[in-house]
Design a protein around this motif. Sequence first.
Motif, mmCIF file in Angstrom:
data_model
loop_
_atom_site.group_PDB
_atom_site.id
_atom_site.type_symbol
_atom_site.label_atom_id
_atom_site.label_comp_id
_atom_site.label_asym_id
_atom_site.label_seq_id
_atom_site.Cartn_x
_atom_site.Cartn_y
_atom_site.Cartn_z
ATOM 1 N N LEU A 33 0.819 -1.211 0.000
ATOM 2 C CA LEU A 33 0.000 0.000 0.000
ATOM 3 C C LEU A 33 0.856 1.266 0.000
ATOM 4 O O LEU A 33 0.346 2.370 0.207
ATOM 5 C CB LEU A 33 -0.945 -0.004 1.207
ATOM 6 N N LYS A 34 2.171 1.070 -0.233
ATOM 7 C CA LYS A 34 3.125 2.175 -0.433
ATOM 8 C C LYS A 34 3.131 3.176 0.718
ATOM 9 O O LYS A 34 2.913 4.365 0.550
ATOM 10 C CB LYS A 34 2.813 2.891 -1.762
ATOM 11 N N LEU A 35 3.380 2.631 1.922
ATOM 12 C CA LEU A 35 3.481 3.459 3.136
ATOM 13 C C LEU A 35 2.238 4.328 3.335
ATOM 14 O O LEU A 35 2.321 5.526 3.606
ATOM 15 C CB LEU A 35 4.738 4.339 3.088
ATOM 16 N N ILE A 36 1.098 3.709 3.240
ATOM 17 C CA ILE A 36 -0.164 4.438 3.320
ATOM 18 C C ILE A 36 -0.314 5.185 4.642
ATOM 19 O O ILE A 36 -0.886 6.271 4.697
ATOM 20 C CB ILE A 36 -1.357 3.470 3.098
ATOM 21 N N GLN A 37 0.240 4.619 5.728
ATOM 22 C CA GLN A 37 0.100 5.262 7.034
ATOM 23 C C GLN A 37 0.925 6.542 7.149
ATOM 24 O O GLN A 37 0.673 7.369 8.037
ATOM 25 C CB GLN A 37 0.440 4.298 8.178
ATOM 26 N N ILE A 38 1.888 6.736 6.246
ATOM 27 C CA ILE A 38 2.665 7.976 6.204
ATOM 28 C C ILE A 38 2.130 8.902 5.109
ATOM 29 O O ILE A 38 1.854 10.077 5.346
ATOM 30 C CB ILE A 38 4.164 7.694 5.964
ATOM 31 N N ARG A 39 1.956 8.368 3.894
ATOM 32 C CA ARG A 39 1.515 9.188 2.758
ATOM 33 C C ARG A 39 0.151 9.826 3.002
ATOM 34 O O ARG A 39 -0.088 10.966 2.625
ATOM 35 C CB ARG A 39 1.455 8.337 1.488
ATOM 36 N N HIS A 40 -0.739 9.089 3.618
ATOM 37 C CA HIS A 40 -2.103 9.585 3.825
ATOM 38 C C HIS A 40 -2.399 9.810 5.301
ATOM 39 O O HIS A 40 -3.556 9.665 5.733
ATOM 40 C CB HIS A 40 -3.107 8.597 3.218
ATOM 41 N N PHE A 41 -1.354 10.164 6.046
ATOM 42 C CA PHE A 41 -1.530 10.369 7.488
ATOM 43 C C PHE A 41 -2.558 11.463 7.773
ATOM 44 O O PHE A 41 -3.467 11.285 8.588
ATOM 45 C CB PHE A 41 -0.181 10.724 8.129
ATOM 46 N N GLY A 103 1.205 -2.045 12.203
ATOM 47 C CA GLY A 103 -0.163 -2.495 12.451
ATOM 48 C C GLY A 103 -1.211 -1.566 11.883
ATOM 49 O O GLY A 103 -2.341 -1.985 11.622
ATOM 50 N N MET A 104 -0.866 -0.297 11.669
ATOM 51 C CA MET A 104 -1.810 0.628 11.050
ATOM 52 C C MET A 104 -2.189 0.156 9.650
ATOM 53 O O MET A 104 -3.353 0.244 9.243
ATOM 54 C CB MET A 104 -1.215 2.032 10.998
ATOM 55 N N ALA A 105 -1.212 -0.373 8.915
ATOM 56 C CA ALA A 105 -1.493 -0.890 7.570
ATOM 57 C C ALA A 105 -2.339 -2.157 7.657
ATOM 58 O O ALA A 105 -3.245 -2.382 6.836
ATOM 59 C CB ALA A 105 -0.183 -1.168 6.836
ATOM 60 N N PRO A 289 -15.499 1.330 0.706
ATOM 61 C CA PRO A 289 -14.969 0.483 1.791
ATOM 62 C C PRO A 289 -13.609 0.923 2.312
ATOM 63 O O PRO A 289 -13.299 0.734 3.490
ATOM 64 C CB PRO A 289 -14.905 -0.916 1.153
ATOM 65 N N ALA A 290 -12.796 1.544 1.456
ATOM 66 C CA ALA A 290 -11.467 1.987 1.890
ATOM 67 C C ALA A 290 -11.538 3.065 2.959
ATOM 68 O O ALA A 290 -10.616 3.200 3.776
ATOM 69 C CB ALA A 290 -10.661 2.486 0.692
ATOM 70 N N SER A 291 -12.622 3.840 2.980
ATOM 71 C CA SER A 291 -12.719 4.932 3.958
ATOM 72 C C SER A 291 -12.718 4.398 5.385
ATOM 73 O O SER A 291 -12.179 5.030 6.294
ATOM 74 C CB SER A 291 -13.972 5.774 3.705
ATOM 75 N N GLN A 292 -13.311 3.208 5.585
ATOM 76 C CA GLN A 292 -13.292 2.618 6.926
ATOM 77 C C GLN A 292 -11.898 2.099 7.290
ATOM 78 O O GLN A 292 -11.544 2.024 8.461
ATOM 79 C CB GLN A 292 -14.313 1.493 7.035
ATOM 80 N N GLY A 293 -11.117 1.761 6.276
ATOM 81 C CA GLY A 293 -9.724 1.383 6.538
ATOM 82 C C GLY A 293 -8.949 2.553 7.118
ATOM 83 O O GLY A 293 -8.194 2.401 8.086
ATOM 84 N N TYR A 294 -9.140 3.734 6.544
ATOM 85 C CA TYR A 294 -8.472 4.943 7.042
ATOM 86 C C TYR A 294 -8.923 5.272 8.471
ATOM 87 O O TYR A 294 -8.112 5.637 9.328
ATOM 88 C CB TYR A 294 -8.772 6.135 6.135
ATOM 89 N N ILE A 295 -10.219 5.172 8.717
ATOM 90 C CA ILE A 295 -10.761 5.489 10.044
ATOM 91 C C ILE A 295 -10.148 4.578 11.105
ATOM 92 O O ILE A 295 -9.788 5.020 12.205
ATOM 93 C CB ILE A 295 -12.299 5.346 10.042
ATOM 94 N N GLN A 296 -9.988 3.282 10.778
ATOM 95 C CA GLN A 296 -9.459 2.350 11.763
ATOM 96 C C GLN A 296 -7.938 2.457 11.900
ATOM 97 O O GLN A 296 -7.378 2.076 12.936
ATOM 98 C CB GLN A 296 -9.879 0.916 11.416
ATOM 99 N N MET A 297 -7.236 2.967 10.881
ATOM 100 C CA MET A 297 -5.818 3.291 11.052
ATOM 101 C C MET A 297 -5.667 4.365 12.118
ATOM 102 O O MET A 297 -4.757 4.325 12.954
ATOM 103 C CB MET A 297 -5.209 3.797 9.743
ATOM 104 N N LEU A 298 -6.555 5.329 12.081
ATOM 105 C CA LEU A 298 -6.532 6.415 13.054
ATOM 106 C C LEU A 298 -6.739 5.878 14.470
ATOM 107 O O LEU A 298 -6.111 6.352 15.429
ATOM 108 C CB LEU A 298 -7.632 7.427 12.712
ATOM 109 N N ALA A 299 -7.589 4.870 14.606
ATOM 110 C CA ALA A 299 -7.842 4.284 15.922
ATOM 111 C C ALA A 299 -6.579 3.649 16.498
ATOM 112 O O ALA A 299 -6.291 3.786 17.690
ATOM 113 C CB ALA A 299 -8.961 3.237 15.816
ATOM 114 N N VAL A 300 -5.808 2.951 15.661
ATOM 115 C CA VAL A 300 -4.557 2.332 16.121
ATOM 116 C C VAL A 300 -3.566 3.402 16.559
ATOM 117 O O VAL A 300 -2.905 3.284 17.595
ATOM 118 C CB VAL A 300 -3.938 1.455 15.014
#
Length: 467
Positions: A33-41, A103-105, A289-300
Amino acid sequence: MISEYVGIINGYLWGSILIYMLTACGIWFTWRLKLIQIRHFTHMFTLLKNSRKSSSQGISSFQALCTTLAARVGTGNLMGVAVAITLGGAGAIFWMWLIAFVGMATAYAESALGQLYKEKDSNNNYRGGPAYYMRKGLNSPALAVTFSLCLFFGYGFVFSAVQANSITDAFQGSYGVDPLVSGIVITVFAGLIILGGLKNIARFAELAVPFMGVAYLLVALCVIGLNIDKIPGIIVNIFQSAFGLAEAGGGVVGAAIVQGVKRGLYSNEAGMGSSPNAAAAADPHPPHPASQGYIQMLAVFFDTVIICSCTAFLILLMDGTQGSFEGIQLTQQALVQQVGSWGSDFITLAIMLFGFTSIVANFAYADNNLKYLNMDNLLGRWFLRIGFLSMLVYGSVATLGEMINLADLATGLMTVVNVTALFLLSKAVITITKDYQQQLKAKQLPTYLVDEQEVTALKLTPGIWNK
């Protein structure tokens, strides 16, 4: 004898299997996902703007976030961090941070899949989770049932008993209240909330989680601010201990890794397969569906990087008296040393709120998986309710060691099954992520709509995402 066998199984699970599986899964999705937790922080936070929109069919994204935070932000943030430091030293905190980062990813992947493969129940409400994407995406009813059994054991009986244990321990340490008495009170109040179903639990979490999180953070940050000159030294100690530079022998490093990963996972739940159950129940905005992935990354991120770090700094600021306390009482004494006697009362209140919200959210997860155990009927629901509430009373009077061992076993079993499924469903995760990000790049509101051919190819529930 049971305790001995549980210890042996945990030794295999946590001594090697899960360390490698979780790390590999987090690195795999971080790379794919190409460092999604950093790119789309920052994008994670922008989604909160319209997250309170809901419908009659599902809860809002904000309610889903609060429900998963209610389960995540519990005794693991106060008691679990104390256990990690006691058994693994300061270095355990570094490994807790690392498992949270990758774990965010993982959390993104499992929650996006939970949304993708959701369906509607008999009351026209959205339901989903790992069992759903295992049966549909992998066409494996056996794996779905196996996961449901593991989740039912963990969230239906064990995890809430751990929360009850920490709450009653805190009340006993602060006020001398008999654990059985406080355990019965907890059970009565929990029973009143869980009988209202998922939407009632989500409404409770929406009110309680922001309040308890902000209150704890304010107190912790004030203490850290007053001791800001000591924080750089603590951070250096964490990194040195993580790699054995502050102690002699490699055994300390091994303990730090195991405890950091254990307690980190128990706290943020990334990869366990718990958060997809709440994520799937949401009517998301943007409708993708991807929007809920972002929301739950924020929770972690909020759970481990923010709250667990605050607890860790509080404990590591103590002046050489850590060894005489354990569990939640260590966290209590850490705050008492900084602010005086009211610190014990505050931690007692915090653990009550943190633990209680986790208890009711845990029930929602167990209830969501009754379908795959052929128990989604009146008898099955009452079996869960009675067993769940009975374990709260048992957990109140059990020892901390007993409850931690059972929690580690349940956590490990769930994670092994779920992470296996995540690897096998990588293609679906990458596909919906590319679709979301392409629409985002084109300055469109990401919307997931597929034709009948794609519904059949991906084995999605008809009528959920159709054009």
